[in-house]
Write an enzyme that holds these catalytic residues in place. Structure first.
Site, PDB file in Angstrom:
ATOM      1  N   HIS A   1      -4.024  -2.202  -3.124  1.00  0.00           N
ATOM      2  CA  HIS A   1      -3.430  -1.119  -2.339  1.00  0.00           C
ATOM      3  C   HIS A   1      -2.033  -0.807  -2.871  1.00  0.00           C
ATOM      4  O   HIS A   1      -1.265  -1.702  -3.213  1.00  0.00           O
ATOM      5  CB  HIS A   1      -3.353  -1.519  -0.863  1.00  0.00           C
ATOM      6  CG  HIS A   1      -3.162  -0.363   0.059  1.00  0.00           C
ATOM      7  ND1 HIS A   1      -1.945   0.255   0.237  1.00  0.00           N
ATOM      8  CD2 HIS A   1      -4.042   0.298   0.852  1.00  0.00           C
ATOM      9  CE1 HIS A   1      -2.076   1.238   1.105  1.00  0.00           C
ATOM     10  NE2 HIS A   1      -3.344   1.292   1.495  1.00  0.00           N
ATOM     11  N   HIS A   2      -1.710   0.478  -2.916  1.00  0.00           N
ATOM     12  CA  HIS A   2      -0.438   0.905  -3.502  1.00  0.00           C
ATOM     13  C   HIS A   2       0.763   0.377  -2.713  1.00  0.00           C
ATOM     14  O   HIS A   2       1.881   0.290  -3.241  1.00  0.00           O
ATOM     15  CB  HIS A   2      -0.376   2.436  -3.572  1.00  0.00           C
ATOM     16  CG  HIS A   2       0.328   2.945  -4.786  1.00  0.00           C
ATOM     17  ND1 HIS A   2       1.564   2.501  -5.175  1.00  0.00           N
ATOM     18  CD2 HIS A   2      -0.044   3.874  -5.704  1.00  0.00           C
ATOM     19  CE1 HIS A   2       1.949   3.122  -6.286  1.00  0.00           C
ATOM     20  NE2 HIS A   2       0.982   3.946  -6.626  1.00  0.00           N
ATOM     21  N   SER A   3       0.561  -0.004  -1.457  1.00  0.00           N
ATOM     22  CA  SER A   3       1.678  -0.530  -0.668  1.00  0.00           C
ATOM     23  C   SER A   3       2.185  -1.858  -1.219  1.00  0.00           C
ATOM     24  O   SER A   3       3.335  -2.247  -0.962  1.00  0.00           O
ATOM     25  CB  SER A   3       1.258  -0.709   0.795  1.00  0.00           C
ATOM     26  OG  SER A   3       0.209  -1.657   0.906  1.00  0.00           O
TER      27      SER A   3
END
Length: 367
Positions: free
Chosen positions: A31-33
């Site tokens: 996930h980009h987070s």
């Protein structure tokens, strides 16, 4: 499919069957987070070792002598005279003006300024649309040959190749015969804003218990970069145009502003509002574009030699995402495409390969 938020936001898939490229394939979904591309690539490289000497970390390219995102004249010596000093002062007025123009374009894009509809522009904006991720290896030596012949950067060459490839695809697919056509699209060019730190320095911090000093997470700014679709008799004109556009963007603080704006919007308005604003802004452009540097020698991961590295993403609300990744002597071009809109995505990859070939052949005449 969306990731399961009840579990850690990463997945590690081992596809244990042979393909035309490798004995097996590992697909890592993150996930980009948790981090941007450069952060995650650094983490991955910290887990690998040199294939030539498994006790050593992989050799990375020399650190660039980067001066940030600003492209301004260095201060001239006192002996240079009044004219040189005036030109130096004037460069800061140009920097300020370009920044104002780019910031205005950023706000206009967020509110109302959209790219024209073309076959590259996403037609539907469903929340979960199928994307296909494909890749093709290009010769890094050929890219560097063009770079040296034209006295530009690797990034200039890659942007020029992308201009040429998309132009070939557009005119073949659309049947447009107007050779004077010059379509202007826009891409989101992602820029890493971390201090330049070597892979070895990051690993040393981790091994010495100073992992908090390593800059993980997201540290990105972005540039709204014009993309030109047209025909040129001289293939090198694509690279010349790319260099002109990229140099203009270097003479601006746009990348710093977009990074600060993202931080302020996130803190003041919250995650959902920030996501909605940037989703709207990105959906008003046509393409996402990035370029990352990888190891200069073959690496091993858990004792297995790595044949290629091909990062990409599927979240942006655009029909086409272009990522370049260097590894040893290969420049991998990775495309994430809307499957319904680009059923012939492998032909688009052929256009990238053919464009580099034509540009390299044209550059050979300069030497």
């Amino acid at each position: 499919m969306p990731m399961d938020e009840s579990r850690p936001l990463w997945e590690f898939h081992v596809l244990d069957f042979p393909t035309s490229e490798a004995t097996a394939t590992t697909a890592i979904r993150v996930h980009h987070s948790l981090g941007d591309g450069m952060s995650l690539l650094t983490l991955l490289m910290a887990c690998t070792r040199s294939a030539a000497d498994p006790t050593m970390l992989p050799a990375m390219p020399p650190l660039p002598t980067r001066k940030g995102a600003i492209y301004a004249r260095p201060r001239p010596p006192a002996s240079a005279g009044a004219l040189a000093f005036a030109a130096w002062v004037w460069s800061f007025f140009v920097l300020a003006w370009h920044t104002v123009v780019d910031v205005a374009s950023f706000f206009a894009t967020t509110m109302f300024l959209k790219d024209p509809p073309t076959l590259f522009k996403r037609v539907k904006h469903g929340e979960f649309q199928r994307k296909r991720i494909v890749h093709r290896g290009l010769s890094l030596d050929d890219v560097k040959f063009v770079k040296n012949a034209m006295n530009c950067t690797v990034n200039d060459v890659l942007v020029g190749i992308t201009y040429a490839a998309l132009s070939r695809y557009y005119f073949r697919k659309s049947g447009d015969t107007d050779t004077d056509r010059d379509l202007r699209l826009r891409s989101i060019l992602l820029v890493n804003l971390r201090p330049t730190t070597s892979l070895h320095a990051c690993v040393d911090m981790i091994n010495s218990g100073r992992e908090n000093e390593v800059k993980w997470g997201n540290a990105l700014g972005f540039i709204i970069l014009p993309f030109h679709i047209g025909t040129h008799k001289d293939p090198l004109d694509y690279v010349r145009k790319a260099k002109q556009v990229v140099d203009r963007k270097k003479s601006s603080l746009e990348v710093v502003f977009t990074h600060v704006a993202a931080e302020v919007i996130l803190k003041c308005l919250g995650l959902k509002a920030a996501a909605a604003i940037f989703h709207r802004m990105i959906s008003h452009t046509t393409i996402s574009f990035s370029n990352m540097i990888g190891p200069v020698e073959q690496v091993e991961f858990c004792g297995h030699p790595v044949v290629y590295i091909a990062p990409s993403g599927y979240g942006p609300p655009e029909a086409l995402t272009v990522n370049y990744q260097s590894y040893v002597n290969t420049m991998m071009v990775n495309l994430a495409v809307d499957e319904a809109q680009f059923p012939d995505c492998h032909q688009l990859l052929d256009d990238f390969a053919e464009s580099l070939k034509r540009i390299k052949d044209a550059a050979s005449s300069l030497c």
